[in-house]
Motif scaffolding. Structure first.
Motif, PDB file in Angstrom:
ATOM      1  N   ALA A   1       0.719  -0.852   0.313  1.00 40.68           N
ATOM      2  CA  ALA A   1      -0.017   0.039   0.191  1.00 40.68           C
ATOM      3  C   ALA A   1       0.781   1.059   0.153  1.00 40.68           C
ATOM      4  CB  ALA A   1      -0.809   0.001   0.953  1.00 40.68           C
ATOM      5  N   GLY A   2       1.788   1.554   1.056  1.00 40.91           N
ATOM      6  CA  GLY A   2       2.829   2.369   0.989  1.00 40.91           C
ATOM      7  C   GLY A   2       3.379   2.494  -0.434  1.00 40.91           C
ATOM      8  N   TRP A   3       4.121   1.566  -1.108  1.00 39.84           N
ATOM      9  CA  TRP A   3       3.949   2.305  -2.571  1.00 39.84           C
ATOM     10  C   TRP A   3       3.426   2.325  -3.241  1.00 39.84           C
ATOM     11  CZ3 TRP A   3       8.838   2.605  -4.684  1.00 39.84           C
ATOM     12  CH2 TRP A   3       9.541   2.198  -3.489  1.00 39.84           C
ATOM     13  N   SER A   4       2.500   1.494  -3.499  1.00 43.85           N
ATOM     14  CA  SER A   4       0.925   1.960  -4.211  1.00 43.85           C
ATOM     15  C   SER A   4       0.968   3.672  -3.778  1.00 43.85           C
ATOM     16  CB  SER A   4      -0.186   1.344  -3.901  1.00 43.85           C
ATOM     17  OG  SER A   4      -0.937   1.480  -4.753  1.00 43.85           O
ATOM     18  N   HIS A   5       0.236   3.551  -3.013  1.00 42.74           N
ATOM     19  CA  HIS A   5       0.617   5.249  -2.852  1.00 42.74           C
ATOM     20  C   HIS A   5       1.441   6.430  -3.388  1.00 42.74           C
ATOM     21  CE1 HIS A   5      -0.674   8.673  -0.117  1.00 42.74           C
ATOM     22  NE2 HIS A   5      -0.357   9.294  -0.986  1.00 42.74           N
ATOM     23  N   SER A   6       2.906   5.608  -3.039  1.00 42.91           N
ATOM     24  CA  SER A   6       3.730   6.416  -4.026  1.00 42.91           C
ATOM     25  C   SER A   6       4.222   7.022  -5.068  1.00 42.91           C
ATOM     26  CB  SER A   6       5.669   6.013  -3.141  1.00 42.91           C
ATOM     27  OG  SER A   6       6.418   6.686  -3.419  1.00 42.91           O
ATOM     28  N   VAL A   7       3.877   5.565  -6.244  1.00 43.33           N
ATOM     29  CA  VAL A   7       3.737   5.727  -7.266  1.00 43.33           C
ATOM     30  C   VAL A   7       2.193   6.363  -7.625  1.00 43.33           C
ATOM     31  CG1 VAL A   7       3.375   4.093  -9.314  1.00 43.33           C
ATOM     32  CG2 VAL A   7       4.427   3.381  -7.826  1.00 43.33           C
ATOM     33  N   ALA A   8       1.239   6.603  -6.693  1.00 41.77           N
ATOM     34  CA  ALA A   8       0.207   7.607  -7.316  1.00 41.77           C
ATOM     35  C   ALA A   8       0.275   8.744  -7.109  1.00 41.77           C
ATOM     36  CB  ALA A   8      -1.200   7.078  -6.238  1.00 41.77           C
ATOM     37  N   LEU A   9       1.405   8.675  -6.220  1.00 38.18           N
ATOM     38  CA  LEU A   9       1.923  10.693  -6.408  1.00 38.18           C
ATOM     39  C   LEU A   9       2.819  10.850  -6.972  1.00 38.18           C
ATOM     40  CD1 LEU A   9       2.106  10.839  -2.067  1.00 38.18           C
ATOM     41  CD2 LEU A   9       0.140  11.516  -3.658  1.00 38.18           C
TER      42      LEU A   9
ATOM     43  N   LEU B   1      -7.675  -1.811   2.726  1.00 39.22           N
ATOM     44  CA  LEU B   1      -6.335  -1.500   3.375  1.00 39.22           C
ATOM     45  C   LEU B   1      -5.963  -0.313   2.611  1.00 39.22           C
ATOM     46  CD1 LEU B   1      -3.740  -1.188   5.623  1.00 39.22           C
ATOM     47  CD2 LEU B   1      -2.306  -2.580   4.230  1.00 39.22           C
ATOM     48  N   GLY B   2      -6.273   1.506   4.473  1.00 40.74           N
ATOM     49  CA  GLY B   2      -6.133   2.595   3.259  1.00 40.74           C
ATOM     50  C   GLY B   2      -4.979   3.339   4.544  1.00 40.74           C
ATOM     51  N   THR B   3      -4.155   3.872   3.115  1.00 36.60           N
ATOM     52  CA  THR B   3      -3.334   4.645   3.705  1.00 36.60           C
ATOM     53  C   THR B   3      -3.326   5.953   4.049  1.00 36.60           C
ATOM     54  OG1 THR B   3      -1.164   4.312   4.091  1.00 36.60           O
ATOM     55  CG2 THR B   3      -1.721   4.059   1.875  1.00 36.60           C
ATOM     56  N   TRP B   4      -2.131   6.721   4.558  1.00 38.09           N
ATOM     57  CA  TRP B   4      -2.122   8.172   4.367  1.00 38.09           C
ATOM     58  C   TRP B   4      -0.493   8.867   4.844  1.00 38.09           C
ATOM     59  CZ3 TRP B   4      -5.638   5.802   7.428  1.00 38.09           C
ATOM     60  CH2 TRP B   4      -6.990   5.649   6.561  1.00 38.09           C
ATOM     61  N   LEU B   5      -0.198   9.889   4.654  1.00 40.84           N
ATOM     62  CA  LEU B   5       0.722  10.124   5.021  1.00 40.84           C
ATOM     63  C   LEU B   5       0.166  11.873   6.342  1.00 40.84           C
ATOM     64  CD1 LEU B   5       3.001  11.120   1.575  1.00 40.84           C
ATOM     65  CD2 LEU B   5       3.742   9.516   4.050  1.00 40.84           C
ATOM     66  N   VAL B   6       0.461  11.483   7.041  1.00 38.36           N
ATOM     67  CA  VAL B   6      -0.211  12.462   8.715  1.00 38.36           C
ATOM     68  C   VAL B   6       0.819  13.423   8.564  1.00 38.36           C
ATOM     69  CG1 VAL B   6      -1.602  10.452   8.635  1.00 38.36           C
ATOM     70  CG2 VAL B   6       0.566  10.342   9.997  1.00 38.36           C
TER      71      VAL B   6
ATOM     72  N   PHE C   1      10.612  14.673  -3.910  1.00 36.45           N
ATOM     73  CA  PHE C   1      10.168  14.557  -2.505  1.00 36.45           C
ATOM     74  C   PHE C   1       9.319  14.915  -2.051  1.00 36.45           C
ATOM     75  CE2 PHE C   1      12.546  10.271  -1.036  1.00 36.45           C
ATOM     76  CZ  PHE C   1      12.412  10.201  -2.454  1.00 36.45           C
ATOM     77  N   CYS C   2       9.958  16.778  -1.843  1.00 32.32           N
ATOM     78  CA  CYS C   2       8.634  17.744  -1.027  1.00 32.32           C
ATOM     79  C   CYS C   2       7.403  18.251  -1.898  1.00 32.32           C
ATOM     80  CB  CYS C   2       9.417  19.022  -0.967  1.00 32.32           C
ATOM     81  SG  CYS C   2      10.549  18.670   0.148  1.00 32.32           S
ATOM     82  N   ALA C   3       7.344  17.882  -3.560  1.00 30.56           N
ATOM     83  CA  ALA C   3       6.045  18.828  -4.509  1.00 30.56           C
ATOM     84  C   ALA C   3       5.636  16.778  -3.911  1.00 30.56           C
ATOM     85  CB  ALA C   3       7.488  18.572  -5.665  1.00 30.56           C
ATOM     86  N   ALA C   4       6.025  15.806  -4.425  1.00 30.05           N
ATOM     87  CA  ALA C   4       5.252  15.052  -4.410  1.00 30.05           C
ATOM     88  C   ALA C   4       4.408  14.495  -3.206  1.00 30.05           C
ATOM     89  CB  ALA C   4       5.906  13.592  -5.058  1.00 30.05           C
ATOM     90  N   TYR C   5       5.096  14.692  -1.536  1.00 28.76           N
ATOM     91  CA  TYR C   5       4.657  13.968  -0.251  1.00 28.76           C
ATOM     92  C   TYR C   5       4.337  15.043  -0.053  1.00 28.76           C
ATOM     93  CZ  TYR C   5       7.302   9.620  -1.970  1.00 28.76           C
ATOM     94  OH  TYR C   5       7.494   8.584  -2.472  1.00 28.76           O
ATOM     95  N   LEU C   6       4.871  15.955   0.066  1.00 30.90           N
ATOM     96  CA  LEU C   6       4.298  17.166   1.336  1.00 30.90           C
ATOM     97  C   LEU C   6       2.572  17.594   0.982  1.00 30.90           C
ATOM     98  CD1 LEU C   6       7.086  16.864   2.141  1.00 30.90           C
ATOM     99  CD2 LEU C   6       7.837  19.956   1.957  1.00 30.90           C
ATOM    100  N   PRO C   7       2.343  17.970  -0.038  1.00 32.01           N
ATOM    101  CA  PRO C   7       0.718  18.560  -0.331  1.00 32.01           C
ATOM    102  C   PRO C   7      -0.271  16.696   0.269  1.00 32.01           C
ATOM    103  CG  PRO C   7       2.171  18.569  -3.089  1.00 32.01           C
ATOM    104  CD  PRO C   7       2.832  18.275  -1.003  1.00 32.01           C
ATOM    105  N   ALA C   8       0.202  16.209  -0.020  1.00 31.28           N
ATOM    106  CA  ALA C   8      -0.844  15.058   0.146  1.00 31.28           C
ATOM    107  C   ALA C   8      -0.189  14.512   1.569  1.00 31.28           C
ATOM    108  CB  ALA C   8       0.043  13.774   0.044  1.00 31.28           C
ATOM    109  N   VAL C   9      -0.278  15.446   2.917  1.00 26.63           N
ATOM    110  CA  VAL C   9       0.186  15.239   3.992  1.00 26.63           C
ATOM    111  C   VAL C   9      -1.016  15.392   4.238  1.00 26.63           C
ATOM    112  CG1 VAL C   9       0.849  16.133   6.231  1.00 26.63           C
ATOM    113  CG2 VAL C   9       2.529  15.267   4.282  1.00 26.63           C
ATOM    114  N   VAL C  10      -1.810  14.535   5.135  1.00 23.19           N
ATOM    115  CA  VAL C  10      -3.422  14.955   5.744  1.00 23.19           C
ATOM    116  C   VAL C  10      -2.873  15.387   7.605  1.00 23.19           C
ATOM    117  CG1 VAL C  10      -4.150  13.592   4.395  1.00 23.19           C
ATOM    118  CG2 VAL C  10      -3.986  12.560   6.471  1.00 23.19           C
ATOM    119  N   SER C  11      -4.451  15.967   7.488  1.00 22.50           N
ATOM    120  CA  SER C  11      -4.571  16.773   8.954  1.00 22.50           C
ATOM    121  C   SER C  11      -4.619  15.627  10.159  1.00 22.50           C
ATOM    122  CB  SER C  11      -5.042  18.369   9.213  1.00 22.50           C
ATOM    123  OG  SER C  11      -5.245  19.108  10.958  1.00 22.50           O
TER     124      SER C  11
END
Length: 161
Positions: free
Chosen positions: A54-62, A97-102, A149-159
């Protein structure tokens, strides 16, 4: 406090899922015969494998796959992982299986969360969390998040509110 709103899941239209956070990246999974242990339920190690998927799938989606990580000579390595196994699952159970960057410090670390839900009744069967550290692949040493990494991951971080 995590969002506890019941969300209708597009993968299981009849069930409402109480996701811990909004807008999860969802990976549908189902235990196969080889995933079942001597107690006739899904072995805990299988949940860990699914979290990796799931982590890889999310990273690829980002927009960041393994090839991008290698080109950048950077990776997000698991510094600490924890899993809370709440309920058993069995052969053929439909699971989401849900996943988030938090969380992130925007420089070196991020936190990823997981929630495994049984589609039939919406019950949460496992929660997991990873503390991730950006490393240089060649040396294994901690390094600052590269701009990609900042461009892809940081906007995906949820509150976490």
């Amino acid at each position: 406090m995590p969002c506890r709103r019941a969300l209708q899941c597009c993968l299981c239209p009849g069930a409402a899922v109480n996701w811990d956070y909004p807008a999860p990246h969802v990976l549908p999974v189902r235990p196969a015969a080889g995933d079942i242990d001597g107690l006739d339920h899904t072995n805990n190690a299988v949940y860990v494998r699914w979290c990796e998927q799931a982590g890889w799938s999310h990273s690829v989606a980002l927009g960041l796959d393994l090839g991008a990580w290698r080109r950048l000579n950077r990776a997000m390595a698991i510094g600490h992982a924890a899993y809370d196994y709440l309920l058993p699952t069995g052969l053929g159970d439909e699971l989401l299986l849900g996943t988030w960057l938090v969380a992130t410090d925007g420089r070196l670390t991020m936190e990823r969360r997981f929630q495994l839900v049984r589609a039939a009744d919406g019950a949460t069967v496992m929660r997991g969390r990873w503390h991730l550290v950006c490393i240089e692949i060649d040396s294994g040493k901690p390094r600052r998040l590269p701009p990609a990494f900042c461009a892809a991951y940081l906007p995906a971080v949820v509150s976490q509110q």
